[in-house]
Design a protein around this motif. Sequence first.
Motif, PDB file in Angstrom:
ATOM      1  N   ARG A  27       0.839  -1.210   0.000  1.00 37.84           N
ATOM      2  CA  ARG A  27       0.000   0.000   0.000  1.00 37.84           C
ATOM      3  C   ARG A  27       0.873   1.260   0.000  1.00 37.84           C
ATOM      4  O   ARG A  27       0.579   2.234  -0.703  1.00 37.84           O
ATOM      5  CB  ARG A  27      -0.912  -0.017   1.222  1.00 37.84           C
ATOM      6  N   TYR A  31       1.132   4.215  -2.793  1.00 40.42           N
ATOM      7  CA  TYR A  31       1.024   5.650  -2.516  1.00 40.42           C
ATOM      8  C   TYR A  31       2.125   6.406  -3.254  1.00 40.42           C
ATOM      9  O   TYR A  31       1.882   7.460  -3.863  1.00 40.42           O
ATOM     10  CB  TYR A  31       1.155   5.931  -1.017  1.00 40.42           C
ATOM     11  N   TRP A  35       1.756   9.136  -6.327  1.00 34.93           N
ATOM     12  CA  TRP A  35       2.368  10.466  -6.226  1.00 34.93           C
ATOM     13  C   TRP A  35       3.295  10.715  -7.410  1.00 34.93           C
ATOM     14  O   TRP A  35       3.310  11.815  -7.981  1.00 34.93           O
ATOM     15  CB  TRP A  35       3.153  10.566  -4.918  1.00 34.93           C
ATOM     16  N   SER A  59       3.615  14.193   1.689  1.00 37.77           N
ATOM     17  CA  SER A  59       2.831  13.377   2.620  1.00 37.77           C
ATOM     18  C   SER A  59       2.597  14.124   3.929  1.00 37.77           C
ATOM     19  O   SER A  59       1.496  14.101   4.490  1.00 37.77           O
ATOM     20  CB  SER A  59       3.546  12.051   2.895  1.00 37.77           C
ATOM     21  N   TYR A  72       6.170   4.941   5.791  1.00 37.33           N
ATOM     22  CA  TYR A  72       6.194   4.907   4.322  1.00 37.33           C
ATOM     23  C   TYR A  72       7.615   4.647   3.833  1.00 37.33           C
ATOM     24  O   TYR A  72       7.847   3.820   2.938  1.00 37.33           O
ATOM     25  CB  TYR A  72       5.697   6.238   3.739  1.00 37.33           C
TER      26      TYR A  72
END
Length: 308
Positions: A27, A31, A35, A59, A72
């Motif tokens: 996930r 992301y 982006w 973020s 992340y």
Amino acid sequence: MQPDYSKFREYLSIKRYSSATIDTVVRAVEYLRQWSERDNIPELEEISYNDLLSFMKCSSAGGASQRTVSGYLTHVRKYYEWLISEGVIKDNPASSIKIQGIKRRSYYDILCPASLEELYQNYTTNITHEPGKMVPPQELNILSRRRNRVIVGLLVYQGLRVEEVAALKIPDLQLREGKVMIHAKRRTAARNMTLESFQVYEIMDYLHEVRKQLLPEGVVTDQLFVQRDGGQNFYGVTHMLLKQLRQINSRIKNLDQIRSSVIIRWLKEHDLRKAQYLAGHKYVSSTEAYKQQVLDGLQEAVNRFHPL
């Protein structure tokens, strides 16, 4: 169109990550991909160090906490490690990025070696209670206490996790060599732990006498620690054990506190790599986190007894 992450998932599975962790990692990578598309970077393989800094800044601006952004980064780093293993890229653009200002994990009230020793030495197999006080039947079970004393030894001297204790089987014991084999789990690595001489004798006593009496008639299992009713829920054993240990030392919060205290002791006695092996940490960074607490404790002692 979302890319196919199946090979990456397989890589993470081989690394023994759980399915939930794999979903979280993928996930985070997705992301980053979304982006990068908005920022006109067509391929994740082409993302640079500066691009990742921009992603993290974006973020944060979107409301993500520093800890979330750090997560992340950790997950994305795994993706680039996989690309390197596949020969797609040579360098990991996330390898040298660190998030500053994140509060370190708070560890438990650490028990000194003497306090750890007392947990084992003062854990009695005799039953004592106040006159006239009702005592639960399980506390009257001396056999269970003799079994639990063996468990306390494995917590105090080998620093095992509760799930590692619960998973032990008779073939894992190497009593002639005075060792016990701990198999790899999702959160820990395999290792061969040395037993204290008195532990060997207590384990032999448990195997040849206590375990046979605890094992329900007709039940055949190579599980090391068994329950009298044939139960498979180890929580009942550890729940009662925790209550008994708190009677010895009221500072005991949970059994993880004992493991943390043992790891801190190892770090004071051994080098970092040796402590990592004994703790069963898959990554040295996990052990280093405990090392920082040792340093914090030393600094606190200096500030307390030798203030500037």
